[in-house]
Design an enzyme around this catalytic site. Structure first.
Site, PDB file in Angstrom:
ATOM      1  N   HIS A  98     127.693 -36.157  58.458  1.00 30.58           N
ATOM      2  CA  HIS A  98     128.992 -37.066  58.738  1.00 30.58           C
ATOM      3  C   HIS A  98     129.214 -37.117  60.215  1.00 30.58           C
ATOM      4  CE1 HIS A  98     129.684 -36.002  54.201  1.00 30.58           C
ATOM      5  NE2 HIS A  98     129.341 -37.309  54.209  1.00 30.58           N
ATOM      6  N   GLY A 128     124.244 -42.966  56.544  1.00 31.69           N
ATOM      7  CA  GLY A 128     123.207 -42.065  56.570  1.00 31.69           C
ATOM      8  C   GLY A 128     121.899 -42.704  55.800  1.00 31.69           C
TER       9      GLY A 128
END
EC number: 6.3.2.1
Length: 284
Positions: free
Chosen positions: A37, A149
């Site tokens: 993250h 992602g």
């Protein structure tokens, strides 16, 4: 760093940012933040004036109630990490703020095809929940860019299609998978692994590498490749769930004209369902 929990306050700040002409980046998360993250945050900071990280455990995208209940919620620790990263805003609403009428009868956004194939076939309603919450966040925050992602390969493809189909003026940035030194893809669900299972977990990445080597060598016996990979996973202590080899650009079956393949792997290890992927350039 300002933590925002309500829609009126969020809208107030978004209006001000727009009036000031700021370039805004959104990083949507469900919290329990890790280095993967943080890579999304770094990418967002490099591309925008203001970074907003959303932290919301979205009940609409959970196909199993028990999974929703035990999903890690670590808001205080997450905010500490984001503050050190000099994030500008954290949007952390309660479920009632996002779904004031509850989930039943809630208007939703669905992306046909991509939402029900592959991962979507084994998790009914999951991607509909993802596309709905991301659409709501886009409408609320009106970002110039949004970072996701690449570990969730199908999700990224789904978001790109939704943005194109719904004419959102938002740049979608895919950020490469962040791995531990032993190859395990970083994931919030790794917290479900016991110490012994954590030692086994990199086996998923190793099996994917073996598949990639075969594809690069020109082997196109996909059913055989997948069967061997599933057997290897089971022998390592996993419970193979789904392995697919698809065209990386369309997520459809490979054809003779496919230029890139993507290996999509999912396997259970104890209480953790691990997913991973790897793209391969095919010899023409």
């Amino acid at each position: 760093m300002l933590i925002i929990e309500t829609l009126p306050l969020l809208r107030q700040h978004i209006r001000r940012l727009r009036q000031e002409g700021k370039r805004v980046a959104l990083v949507p998360t469900m919290g329990n933040l890790h280095d993967g993250h943080m890579k999304l945050v770094d990418e967002a900071k490099a591309r925008a004036d203001v970074v907003i990280v959303s932290i919301f455990v979205n009940p609409m995208q959970f196909d199993r109630p028990d999974d929703l209940v035990r999903y890690p919620r670590t808001l205080q620790e997450d905010c500490e990490k984001l503050n050190k990263r000099k994030v500008d805003y954290v949007f952390a609403p309660a479920v009632e703020e996002i779904y004031p009428q509850g989930l039943e009868g809630q208007t939703y956004v669905d992306v046909p095809g991509l939402s029900t194939m592959l991962e979507g076939a084994s998790r009914p309603g999951h991607f509909r929940g993802v596309s709905t919450i991301v659409s709501k966040l886009f409408n609320l925050i009106q970002p110039d860019i949004a970072c996701f992602g690449e570990k969730d390969f199908q999700q990224l493809a789904l978001i790109r299609k939704m943005v194109a189909d719904m004419s959102y003026d938002i740049e979608i940035v895919g950020v490469p998978i962040i791995r531990a030194k032993d190859g395990l893809a970083l994931s919030s669900r790794n917290a479900y692994l016991t110490a012994e299972q954590r030692k086994i977990a990199p086996g998923l990445y190793n099996v994917m590498n073996s598949i990639a080597e075969k594809l690069i060598a020109g082997n196109r016996e996909l059913q055989e490749i997948i069967a061997i990979a599933e057997q290897e996973l089971n022998e390592k202590g996993f419970r193979a769930d789904d392995i697919q080899i698809r065209d990386a650009d369309t997520l459809l079956e490979l054809t003779e004209t496919s230029k890139r393949a993507v290996i999509l792997a999912a396997a259970w290890l104890g209480q953790a369902r691990l997913i991973d992927n790897q793209s391969v350039t095919l010899a023409q």
